[in-house]
Design an enzyme around this catalytic site. Structure first.
Site, PDB file in Angstrom:
ATOM      1  N   ASN A 235      11.323   5.690  12.406  1.00 51.89           N
ATOM      2  CA  ASN A 235      12.075   6.843  11.922  1.00 51.89           C
ATOM      3  C   ASN A 235      11.744   8.036  12.802  1.00 51.89           C
ATOM      4  O   ASN A 235      10.586   8.228  13.170  1.00 51.89           O
ATOM      5  CB  ASN A 235      11.698   7.153  10.467  1.00 51.89           C
ATOM      6  CG  ASN A 235      12.142   6.051   9.514  1.00 51.89           C
ATOM      7  OD1 ASN A 235      13.171   5.424   9.734  1.00 51.89           O
ATOM      8  ND2 ASN A 235      11.371   5.816   8.478  1.00 51.89           N
TER       9      ASN A 235
ATOM     10  N   HIS B  79       5.074   5.574  14.172  1.00 52.33           N
ATOM     11  CA  HIS B  79       4.689   4.331  13.495  1.00 52.33           C
ATOM     12  C   HIS B  79       5.897   3.419  13.440  1.00 52.33           C
ATOM     13  O   HIS B  79       7.027   3.875  13.243  1.00 52.33           O
ATOM     14  CB  HIS B  79       4.150   4.610  12.086  1.00 52.33           C
ATOM     15  CG  HIS B  79       4.998   5.543  11.277  1.00 52.33           C
ATOM     16  ND1 HIS B  79       4.965   6.917  11.454  1.00 52.33           N
ATOM     17  CD2 HIS B  79       5.933   5.310  10.322  1.00 52.33           C
ATOM     18  CE1 HIS B  79       5.818   7.486  10.620  1.00 52.33           C
ATOM     19  NE2 HIS B  79       6.430   6.528   9.933  1.00 52.33           N
TER      20      HIS B  79
ATOM     21  N   CYS C  10      -3.843  15.244  10.959  1.00 55.63           N
ATOM     22  CA  CYS C  10      -2.829  14.185  10.930  1.00 55.63           C
ATOM     23  C   CYS C  10      -3.359  13.038  10.084  1.00 55.63           C
ATOM     24  O   CYS C  10      -4.429  12.507  10.351  1.00 55.63           O
ATOM     25  CB  CYS C  10      -2.526  13.720  12.351  1.00 55.63           C
ATOM     26  SG  CYS C  10      -1.555  12.202  12.433  1.00 55.63           S
TER      27      CYS C  10
ATOM     28  N   HIS D 238       7.560   0.549  11.333  1.00 56.53           N
ATOM     29  CA  HIS D 238       7.548  -0.151  10.047  1.00 56.53           C
ATOM     30  C   HIS D 238       7.869  -1.627  10.305  1.00 56.53           C
ATOM     31  O   HIS D 238       8.811  -1.948  11.036  1.00 56.53           O
ATOM     32  CB  HIS D 238       8.634   0.394   9.115  1.00 56.53           C
ATOM     33  CG  HIS D 238       8.425   1.798   8.638  1.00 56.53           C
ATOM     34  ND1 HIS D 238       7.897   2.105   7.407  1.00 56.53           N
ATOM     35  CD2 HIS D 238       8.689   2.993   9.223  1.00 56.53           C
ATOM     36  CE1 HIS D 238       7.846   3.425   7.257  1.00 56.53           C
ATOM     37  NE2 HIS D 238       8.332   3.978   8.349  1.00 56.53           N
TER      38      HIS D 238
ATOM     39  N   HIS E 265       3.256  11.104  13.254  1.00 58.00           N
ATOM     40  CA  HIS E 265       2.468  10.298  14.208  1.00 58.00           C
ATOM     41  C   HIS E 265       3.263   8.998  14.269  1.00 58.00           C
ATOM     42  O   HIS E 265       3.419   8.334  13.229  1.00 58.00           O
ATOM     43  CB  HIS E 265       1.049  10.103  13.657  1.00 58.00           C
ATOM     44  CG  HIS E 265       0.147   9.260  14.520  1.00 58.00           C
ATOM     45  ND1 HIS E 265      -1.148   9.639  14.822  1.00 58.00           N
ATOM     46  CD2 HIS E 265       0.322   8.051  15.115  1.00 58.00           C
ATOM     47  CE1 HIS E 265      -1.728   8.713  15.574  1.00 58.00           C
ATOM     48  NE2 HIS E 265      -0.849   7.738  15.765  1.00 58.00           N
TER      49      HIS E 265
ATOM     50  N   CYS F  74      -4.073   9.851  12.070  1.00 55.90           N
ATOM     51  CA  CYS F  74      -5.293   9.975  12.879  1.00 55.90           C
ATOM     52  C   CYS F  74      -6.520   9.809  11.988  1.00 55.90           C
ATOM     53  O   CYS F  74      -7.519   9.220  12.416  1.00 55.90           O
ATOM     54  CB  CYS F  74      -5.325  11.307  13.619  1.00 55.90           C
ATOM     55  SG  CYS F  74      -4.242  11.348  15.072  1.00 55.90           S
TER      56      CYS F  74
ATOM     57  N   GLY G  80      14.438  10.429   8.553  1.00 54.56           N
ATOM     58  CA  GLY G  80      13.565  10.164   7.412  1.00 54.56           C
ATOM     59  C   GLY G  80      12.087  10.121   7.755  1.00 54.56           C
ATOM     60  O   GLY G  80      11.290   9.552   7.007  1.00 54.56           O
TER      61      GLY G  80
HETATM   62  P1  5GP Z   1       8.053   7.653   7.562  1.00 55.28           P
HETATM   63  O1  5GP Z   1       8.966   8.063   6.453  1.00 55.28           O
HETATM   64  O2  5GP Z   1       7.348   8.821   8.192  1.00 55.28           O
HETATM   65  O3  5GP Z   1       8.738   6.767   8.575  1.00 55.28           O
HETATM   66  O4  5GP Z   1       6.983   6.700   6.896  1.00 55.28           O
HETATM   67  C1  5GP Z   1       5.730   7.106   6.483  1.00 55.28           C
HETATM   68  C2  5GP Z   1       5.157   5.980   5.665  1.00 55.28           C
HETATM   69  O5  5GP Z   1       3.771   6.238   5.478  1.00 55.28           O
HETATM   70  C3  5GP Z   1       5.787   5.844   4.273  1.00 55.28           C
HETATM   71  O6  5GP Z   1       6.375   4.557   4.129  1.00 55.28           O
HETATM   72  C4  5GP Z   1       4.613   6.067   3.321  1.00 55.28           C
HETATM   73  O7  5GP Z   1       4.656   5.231   2.186  1.00 55.28           O
HETATM   74  C5  5GP Z   1       3.403   5.786   4.199  1.00 55.28           C
HETATM   75  N1  5GP Z   1       2.211   6.516   3.813  1.00 55.28           N
HETATM   76  C6  5GP Z   1       2.137   7.842   3.464  1.00 55.28           C
HETATM   77  N2  5GP Z   1       0.868   8.187   3.200  1.00 55.28           N
HETATM   78  C7  5GP Z   1       0.113   7.069   3.383  1.00 55.28           C
HETATM   79  C8  5GP Z   1      -1.290   6.808   3.265  1.00 55.28           C
HETATM   80  O8  5GP Z   1      -2.109   7.677   2.938  1.00 55.28           O
HETATM   81  N3  5GP Z   1      -1.694   5.531   3.528  1.00 55.28           N
HETATM   82  C9  5GP Z   1      -0.829   4.552   3.904  1.00 55.28           C
HETATM   83  N4  5GP Z   1      -1.336   3.337   4.116  1.00 55.28           N
HETATM   84  N5  5GP Z   1       0.503   4.771   4.033  1.00 55.28           N
HETATM   85  C10 5GP Z   1       0.962   6.014   3.775  1.00 55.28           C
HETATM   86 ZN    ZN Z   2      -2.049  11.504  14.578  1.00 54.20          ZN
END
Ligand code: 5GP
Ligand code: ZN
Length: 108
Positions: free
Chosen positions: A86, A99, A3, A101, A97, A6, A92
């Site tokens: 999300n 999170h 992950c 935003h 894991h 993680c 989206g």
């Molecule tokens: P999701 O679309 O799953 O809600 O958002 C995932 C977020 O993780 C995206 O906004 C993407 O830009 C961010 N992200 C993806 N890979 C990495 C990474 O390696 N480091 C960081 N800091 N953010 C990441």
């Molecule tokens: Zn994780």
């Protein structure tokens, strides 16, 4: 566990960290959609919001509270911000894991 978040928690992948305690870590999104774009995550691996249980209620509340505290610290509390979870494909979600935003610093 394979992950990405993680790995950030374990410092195997670098990130610009704004807050960390025993439960939570907050860092800058690598591909920001706003001048302020942080991700607030629990150190406990929970794949999606659907996998959170009653046991996680306090933890998820703490994530939201951390978002508002970071907004204050980064000077966007009064101008305003968005907080977004999300969930799954239609929501989206790309990283499985949970999170939160935190987006701000411009009109969204
Ligand atoms: P999701 O679309 O799953 O809600 O958002 C995932 C977020 O993780 C995206 O906004 C993407 O830009 C961010 N992200 C993806 N890979 C990495 C990474 O390696 N480091 C960081 N800091 N953010 C990441
Ligand atoms: Zn994780």
């Amino acid at each position: 566990m394979d992950c990405l978040f993680c790995k950030i928690i374990n410092k195997e992948i670098p990130a610009t960290i704004h807050f960390e305690d025993d439960d939570i870590i907050a860092f800058e999104d690598i591909n920001p959609n706003a001048p302020v774009h942080l991700l607030i995550i629990p150190k406990k691996h929970i794949s999606t919001l659907n996998d959170a249980t009653d046991e996680d209620t306090l933890l998820i509340g703490k994530m939201v509270r951390t978002a508002s505290q970071l907004a204050e610290k980064l000077g966007i509390a009064q101008s305003g911000y968005k907080t977004i979870f999300n969930c799954n494909k239609d929501g989206g979600q790309v990283i499985y894991h949970i999170h939160l935003h935190l987006l701000g610093g411009k009109k969204l």
